[in-house]
Design an enzyme around this catalytic site. Structure first.
Site, PDB file in Angstrom:
ATOM      1  N   ASP A   1       0.816  -1.220   0.000  1.00 47.31           N
ATOM      2  CA  ASP A   1       0.000   0.000   0.000  1.00 47.31           C
ATOM      3  C   ASP A   1       0.846   1.264   0.000  1.00 47.31           C
ATOM      4  O   ASP A   1       2.069   1.222   0.180  1.00 47.31           O
ATOM      5  CB  ASP A   1      -0.981  -0.002   1.191  1.00 47.31           C
ATOM      6  CG  ASP A   1      -0.385  -0.573   2.471  1.00 47.31           C
ATOM      7  OD1 ASP A   1       0.854  -0.572   2.596  1.00 47.31           O
ATOM      8  OD2 ASP A   1      -1.149  -1.022   3.327  1.00 47.31           O
TER       9      ASP A   1
ATOM     10  N   ASN B   1      -7.869  -3.036  14.065  1.00 48.43           N
ATOM     11  CA  ASN B   1      -9.238  -3.394  13.669  1.00 48.43           C
ATOM     12  C   ASN B   1      -9.261  -4.610  12.746  1.00 48.43           C
ATOM     13  O   ASN B   1     -10.288  -4.930  12.173  1.00 48.43           O
ATOM     14  CB  ASN B   1      -9.913  -2.196  12.982  1.00 48.43           C
ATOM     15  CG  ASN B   1      -9.197  -1.766  11.703  1.00 48.43           C
ATOM     16  OD1 ASN B   1      -8.248  -2.410  11.266  1.00 48.43           O
ATOM     17  ND2 ASN B   1      -9.665  -0.680  11.092  1.00 48.43           N
TER      18      ASN B   1
ATOM     19  N   HIS C   1      -7.447  -4.963   9.934  1.00 52.17           N
ATOM     20  CA  HIS C   1      -7.171  -4.735   8.509  1.00 52.17           C
ATOM     21  C   HIS C   1      -5.862  -5.394   8.082  1.00 52.17           C
ATOM     22  O   HIS C   1      -4.935  -5.535   8.885  1.00 52.17           O
ATOM     23  CB  HIS C   1      -7.220  -3.243   8.136  1.00 52.17           C
ATOM     24  CG  HIS C   1      -6.089  -2.401   8.628  1.00 52.17           C
ATOM     25  ND1 HIS C   1      -6.261  -1.105   9.068  1.00 52.17           N
ATOM     26  CD2 HIS C   1      -4.751  -2.621   8.727  1.00 52.17           C
ATOM     27  CE1 HIS C   1      -5.094  -0.599   9.409  1.00 52.17           C
ATOM     28  NE2 HIS C   1      -4.161  -1.496   9.209  1.00 52.17           N
TER      29      HIS C   1
ATOM     30  N   GLU D   1      -9.850  -2.351   4.944  1.00 46.24           N
ATOM     31  CA  GLU D   1     -10.478  -2.043   6.227  1.00 46.24           C
ATOM     32  C   GLU D   1     -11.713  -2.927   6.441  1.00 46.24           C
ATOM     33  O   GLU D   1     -12.296  -3.423   5.473  1.00 46.24           O
ATOM     34  CB  GLU D   1     -10.893  -0.566   6.247  1.00 46.24           C
ATOM     35  CG  GLU D   1      -9.748   0.427   6.097  1.00 46.24           C
ATOM     36  CD  GLU D   1      -8.939   0.622   7.379  1.00 46.24           C
ATOM     37  OE1 GLU D   1      -8.936  -0.266   8.256  1.00 46.24           O
ATOM     38  OE2 GLU D   1      -8.282   1.674   7.494  1.00 46.24           O
TER      39      GLU D   1
HETATM   40  C1  F6R Z   1       1.323  -1.514   6.103  1.00 46.19           C
HETATM   41  C2  F6R Z   1      -0.007  -2.112   6.147  1.00 46.19           C
HETATM   42  C3  F6R Z   1      -0.843  -2.080   7.370  1.00 46.19           C
HETATM   43  C4  F6R Z   1      -0.052  -2.327   8.648  1.00 46.19           C
HETATM   44  C5  F6R Z   1      -0.972  -2.282   9.865  1.00 46.19           C
HETATM   45  C6  F6R Z   1      -0.213  -2.461  11.158  1.00 46.19           C
HETATM   46  O1  F6R Z   1       1.910  -1.669   4.833  1.00 46.19           O
HETATM   47  O2  F6R Z   1      -0.440  -2.602   5.155  1.00 46.19           O
HETATM   48  O3  F6R Z   1      -1.850  -3.072   7.258  1.00 46.19           O
HETATM   49  O4  F6R Z   1       0.564  -3.576   8.572  1.00 46.19           O
HETATM   50  O5  F6R Z   1      -1.639  -1.054   9.895  1.00 46.19           O
HETATM   51  O6  F6R Z   1       0.637  -1.384  11.327  1.00 46.19           O
HETATM   52  P1  F6R Z   1       1.695  -1.335  12.511  1.00 46.19           P
HETATM   53  O7  F6R Z   1       2.697  -2.397  12.202  1.00 46.19           O
HETATM   54  O8  F6R Z   1       2.288   0.046  12.437  1.00 46.19           O
HETATM   55  O9  F6R Z   1       0.959  -1.598  13.763  1.00 46.19           O
END
Ligand code: F6R
Length: 248
Positions: free
Chosen positions: A67, A136, A138, A143
């Protein structure tokens, strides 16, 4: 699902790096699907260390990231391109042209999404897809919602995600409200998935991924339908599963 419960963040990072390194050694021309966020930072550090020690080479690797924030330039210090350069790409021998992150500035977002999917298809999908998980549930920026989106798409970030990610920005208003995200199709198309999680605030998401109903309300839960998933979590992220009697 193969599960590793590790003592703490460092042990989790090391184990996840071992899974990636094994893939790279076994298949030096593999396609790695990569993730950003705070969870994989330690994993990338191990990979850089092992590269510097001569144990690994990324020369033949191609990578596709999950992403990118919509509207951030590649050199913005919170863009995911910048994250990948500073945490991994700038420190190893990966060929820059072989790395791909969605273009957050694409003038035609629909076209960028279609081209991103076409590129992933042309690579034959990822051999190993690294994923973090949101509080959450995702994965990528898929999401929670009432349906899964298969293709790469532009996402309106959930309020909880904007809140969680505001720790990286000067103010909450600076957090982009939209992002490009690989869809569930490309994630599930990967031959193997490595899901990493650390910390108490991921305990519910990890529990719902492993034990909750399979559905778009917890996007991570779809991974239970994938035949080859490795979950590496530290004890804090595992705590709800441990309390429920899951003991890998
Ligand atoms: C990042 C991504 C997100 C993160 C998720 C957890 O490329 O796709 O899904 O993996 O938001 O983020 P952290 O590791 O910062 O808790």
């Amino acid at each position: 699902m193969q599960i590793f419960r590790e003592k703490d963040y460092d042990a989790m990072s090391r184990r996840a790096a071992q899974v990636i390194a094994a893939e790279v050694v076994h298949n030096p021309a593999c396609v790695l699907g990569l993730a950003t966020g705070s969870t994989p930072v330690g994993t990338y550090k191990y990979l850089v260390d092992w590269y510097k020690a001569g144990m690994l080479s990324f020369k033949g690797i191609r990578s596709v990231n999950l992403d990118e924030y919509k509207g951030l330039t590649p050199d913005h210090d919170q863009s995911y391109r910048y994250f990948m350069q500073s945490n991994l790409f700038d420190h190893v021998d990966i060929v820059p042209e072989n790395t791909r992150v969605p273009d957050g500035l694409a003038a035609d977002p629909a076209r960028e999404c279609a081209e991103y999917d076409a590129y992933i298809r042309s690579l034959g999908y990822a051999d190993l897809q690294l994923l973090g998980i949101g509080r959450n549930g995702h994965i990528g920026f898929n999401e929670p919602g009432d349906h899964f989106v298969q293709e790469t798409h532009v996402v309106d970030l959930a309020e909880s995600t904007i809140e969680a990610n505001s720790r990286f920005f000067a103010t909450r208003d600076d957090v982009p409200k939209q992002a490009f995200s690989m869809g569930i199709g490309a994630i599930m198309g990967a031959k193997r998935v490595l899901l990493v999680a650390s910390g108490e605030d991921k305990a519910d998401a990890v529990y719902n991924t492993v034990c909750g109903p399979i559905g778009p309300q917890c996007p991570g839960s779809i991974l239970r339908l994938h035949p080859n998933v490795v979950l590496v979590a530290d004890e804090a992220a595992f705590s709800r599963l441990t309390a429920a009697g899951v003991n890998p």
